[in-house]
Design a protein around this motif. Structure first.
Motif, mmCIF file in Angstrom:
data_model
loop_
_atom_site.group_PDB
_atom_site.id
_atom_site.type_symbol
_atom_site.label_atom_id
_atom_site.label_comp_id
_atom_site.label_asym_id
_atom_site.label_seq_id
_atom_site.Cartn_x
_atom_site.Cartn_y
_atom_site.Cartn_z
ATOM 1 N N VAL A 61 -8.330 -16.908 -13.784
ATOM 2 C CA VAL A 61 -7.683 -16.916 -12.463
ATOM 3 C C VAL A 61 -6.579 -15.863 -12.377
ATOM 4 O O VAL A 61 -6.580 -15.018 -11.477
ATOM 5 C CB VAL A 61 -7.101 -18.316 -12.153
ATOM 6 N N TYR A 76 -7.297 -20.536 -16.882
ATOM 7 C CA TYR A 76 -6.032 -19.914 -16.450
ATOM 8 C C TYR A 76 -6.184 -18.389 -16.473
ATOM 9 O O TYR A 76 -5.891 -17.701 -15.503
ATOM 10 C CB TYR A 76 -4.913 -20.360 -17.388
ATOM 11 N N MET A 132 0.172 -6.785 -7.639
ATOM 12 C CA MET A 132 1.205 -6.639 -6.613
ATOM 13 C C MET A 132 2.227 -7.745 -6.815
ATOM 14 O O MET A 132 1.870 -8.893 -7.092
ATOM 15 C CB MET A 132 0.581 -6.791 -5.235
ATOM 16 N N ASN A 178 -6.885 -6.530 -10.963
ATOM 17 C CA ASN A 178 -8.114 -5.865 -10.546
ATOM 18 C C ASN A 178 -7.970 -5.276 -9.147
ATOM 19 O O ASN A 178 -8.495 -4.196 -8.857
ATOM 20 C CB ASN A 178 -9.286 -6.857 -10.546
ATOM 21 N N VAL A 179 -7.267 -6.005 -8.299
ATOM 22 C CA VAL A 179 -7.052 -5.542 -6.925
ATOM 23 C C VAL A 179 -6.247 -4.248 -6.936
ATOM 24 O O VAL A 179 -6.634 -3.241 -6.329
ATOM 25 C CB VAL A 179 -6.325 -6.626 -6.106
ATOM 26 N N LYS A 206 1.962 -11.828 -6.676
ATOM 27 C CA LYS A 206 0.583 -12.322 -6.733
ATOM 28 C C LYS A 206 0.348 -13.195 -7.964
ATOM 29 O O LYS A 206 -0.257 -14.259 -7.870
ATOM 30 C CB LYS A 206 -0.403 -11.145 -6.752
ATOM 31 N N TRP A 257 -0.813 -21.978 -8.541
ATOM 32 C CA TRP A 257 -2.031 -22.732 -8.202
ATOM 33 C C TRP A 257 -2.625 -23.422 -9.428
ATOM 34 O O TRP A 257 -3.041 -24.577 -9.354
ATOM 35 C CB TRP A 257 -3.082 -21.802 -7.579
ATOM 36 N N VAL A 258 -2.658 -22.695 -10.528
ATOM 37 C CA VAL A 258 -3.213 -23.281 -11.754
ATOM 38 C C VAL A 258 -2.366 -24.473 -12.186
ATOM 39 O O VAL A 258 -2.895 -25.553 -12.477
ATOM 40 C CB VAL A 258 -3.288 -22.235 -12.887
ATOM 41 N N GLU A 273 1.881 -16.543 -7.655
ATOM 42 C CA GLU A 273 1.118 -17.406 -6.755
ATOM 43 C C GLU A 273 -0.060 -18.030 -7.519
ATOM 44 O O GLU A 273 -0.300 -19.239 -7.441
ATOM 45 C CB GLU A 273 0.594 -16.576 -5.579
ATOM 46 N N LEU A 274 -0.768 -17.206 -8.282
ATOM 47 C CA LEU A 274 -1.933 -17.690 -9.027
ATOM 48 C C LEU A 274 -1.511 -18.696 -10.103
ATOM 49 O O LEU A 274 -2.138 -19.751 -10.259
ATOM 50 C CB LEU A 274 -2.678 -16.507 -9.664
ATOM 51 N N SER A 284 -6.812 -11.833 -11.946
ATOM 52 C CA SER A 284 -7.484 -11.189 -10.812
ATOM 53 C C SER A 284 -6.568 -10.235 -10.042
ATOM 54 O O SER A 284 -7.040 -9.274 -9.441
ATOM 55 C CB SER A 284 -8.062 -12.245 -9.871
ATOM 56 N N LEU A 327 0.834 -1.205 0.000
ATOM 57 C CA LEU A 327 0.000 0.000 0.000
ATOM 58 C C LEU A 327 0.870 1.256 0.000
ATOM 59 O O LEU A 327 0.526 2.257 -0.633
ATOM 60 C CB LEU A 327 -0.934 -0.011 1.211
#
Lengths: 412, 412
Positions: free
Chosen positions: B69, B66, B43, B75-76, B46, B53-54, B49-50, B72, B16
């Protein structure tokens, strides 16, 4: 094909292993011949992390941006669940809210679902897809922006899909094996209920028993959706969990069905308000327009034309409540001496449809609390519940004492 | 109002605090009178990490899921950036790819931007909004599904917006203060370049100097977008960083502009392929249809009607390359003895537009590597670059030796 809706909460999809476990359960229902709609929450902890970032960035956040941020966790789980099912050779794909579309109002961070056109998903079922995975908690506004349905909103997504697709049942998989007389972490004597009436569940849900989101129960009641709460961590029989159903489907029940509580309550007081006709309306209009969900309200007896006005609201709305009354004061709409926020309070409630025909429940509740030396700050009642605001440090004590006094450990 | 595009990479929005720092820099440009389009990455960490997972869920993943996922994370950041700017009283809002919309092809996980209608964002600029924050790396396919542009795709998003809005400049904020003759972590003698030609940058980008995504440079070259790479961690003068520009804008340059390298290369060999006319076409058509990006290719001399075919591709495409050739074999399209994958290789390249007019660069490069005892496995060349595949353990040694030999520590 009959349609089944299965919703998996955050703890049920917290890791890839748990997603696989949930996917296996979906596979079992597909094998029974259902077309399945799976609604997923974000992996547990993810939404809290996102909410924390938003709050730290901007205490009085723009709810449209809040929604854009906090809705992202569900998209991740939806995609991962689709991939997991595909690996099991179950034809599946994911949908985000705007893709279905899940049409909602523009009330960002507390939007209501207005319509779920089933055509897109039905067309895929017709093509042979067996599982549609939909990101819960989110939708799209008429302006094309992402909305969210409030915390726990994935339950509402699930029930709304069950209604839109005329599903045979809506199974809510969570980390508990049903609805309890109270939270077992607070009272060891808490007992699982096999059935509970929609109305009771509604009060329990709105009172902070975090099993189901309130609106999901309202929707289920209105559209007669058979709603079942069950654990994703145990092998399931067909009558596992708790069935939330019509009052008529329950043969016998206790006067009090359960004791609920909520830690996330704050008590706010406007001190020395000029007591003019219509002043309450002005205050609560200002709070409502400021996006504050006021729960309990108490007004002291006026002295010399001035009174104190007290209300409760969720802890995380204290800042916006403060801003709302301060703005109203500087606009000359209301007049008061000061505003006080007490965030060290909790709400405890007893709920039961039996109260309609039994008197003395309130008196007994107040007796029990008094015998424990617990001071009651605010009281509200409805036809089937009584709630009190007390100091937070007494919350567990109050819940245990009430659970004992109403003998909730015994079935009716 | 003139439009400026500012892109912040993952490390520039990793926390932040860093988002606030980036927002302040945006505020400075708004104060100068620009309408600003901010493109944000996820960030840092991130997206990895995604992707992890995929990959763990489904090694041969459905690229549509893919994309759903891994998109995302952006978007954050977009929402958080909007909230941060709003807190600074700068009128701002976020857009996700499908909301703009960023229209792409359906080539999931490697989609190309086809069109960015500027109307929605322009209308908001006209209403007084000063900053549009757009989630980078993502778009929407003609079928309405989310697409991503490949790793580093946010650079391409930024350049495409700069072209669509005819922006004055496209500033790429990252964790380095410009483009270097090589990675300073590998050679302490690496030197920052004030300017670099599009063509050189293109080769460096495609060779693994991770400063800019290749396609972003192609786009910038085609649409004459002034592209600047600079650090988000230092105070900036107007000529900070490295300007990527036309060859004509560079007065003097070394024969070799830089040494690039890539660790994410794998060498694959089809052993004992039946050497028939058209066999290469069949193999590489199969790989291409399997979604494999083949880089270098070598064919051994045939013996007794059979040959070995070697190629390099990104390490994470080895599984699908294997599947593609195995499928082609079982379909009878190709015939081979076995397929071998060597993932312990690296690619090292020298790049420079000066090579067009200077001979002997390749010979010098091979001499230098030979003097260090480094065996060359595969060679490819273009007009302005020479690449070799070597054992990964020699990579740093090779880069340092070449940087010294071509005297890149000295400006021209």
């Amino acid at each position: 094909m009959p349609v089944l809706v299965m919703k998996f909460g955050g703890t049920s999809v917290a890791t890839l292993d748990r997603i696989r476990r949930a996917a296996k359960r979906v596979g079992v229902e597909v094998a029974k011949g259902y077309d399945v709609i799976v609604i997923v929450s974000a992996m547990s902890g993810k939404t809290n992390e996102l909410v924390g970032w938003v709050a730290e960035t901007s205490p009085l956040f723009d709810a449209r941006e809040y929604d854009a941020v906090v809705s992202s966790g569900e998209n991740v789980t939806a995609g991962l669940m689709a991939l997991t099912l595909q690996e099991m050779d179950v034809p599946a794909r994911s949908w985000q809210g705007w893709q279905v579309p899940v049409k909602t109002t523009s009330a960002h961070s507390a939007a209501r679902i207005e319509d779920i056109p089933p055509d897109n998903i039905r067309a895929k079922f017709d093509e042979g897809m067996k599982v549609a995975i939909v990101a819960g908690f989110q939708g799209v506004s008429p302006e094309g922006r992402i909305t969210t349905l409030g915390r726990g909103g994935s339950d509402t997504t699930a029930v709304a899909f069950a209604a839109a697709f005329d599903a045979e049942r809506c199974d809510i998989y969570t980390d508990v094996d049903g609805v309890y007389t109270t939270d077992p972490r607070v009272s060891a004597k808490a007992r699982k209920l096999d059935r509970i009436a929609f109305e009771e569940m509604l009060e329990l849900a709105s009172l902070g028993a975090k099993v189901l989101q309130t609106r999901s129960v309202e929707l289920a009641m209105r559209y007669k959706v058979k709603l079942r709460v069950l654990s994703s961590f145990e092998e399931q029989s067909d009558d596992a969990g708790t069935l939330v159903c019509d009052e008529e489907e329950i043969m016998e029940s206790n006067v009090v069905a359960g004791v609920a509580f909520s830690r996330d309550e704050a008590k706010m007081t406007l001190v020395s308000v000029a007591d003019r006709p219509g002043i309450a309306a002005r205050i609560f209009t200002a709070l409502s327009e400021g996006g504050v969900n006021v729960d309990m309200i108490v007004q002291n007896i006026a002295e010399e034309g001035r009174t104190d006005m007290t209300w409760s609201c969720p802890t995380d709305q204290v800042a916006r409540a403060q801003k709302a009354v301060e703005d109203a004061k500087s606009d000359g709409i209301i007049n008061y001496h000061e505003v006080i926020a007490d965030t060290d309070v909790a709400k405890v409630s007893v709920v039961g449809i039996g109260m309609r025909s039994h008197t003395g429940v309130a008196a007994k509740m107040f007796d029990v609390l008094s015998a424990e030396g617990i001071n009651i700050k605010v009281i509200t009642t409805s036809e089937i519940k009584i709630s009190v605001l007390i100091d937070r440090k007494y919350m567990e004590l109050a819940v245990q004492a009430l659970h004992d006094a109403f003998e909730l450990e015994k079935a009716a």
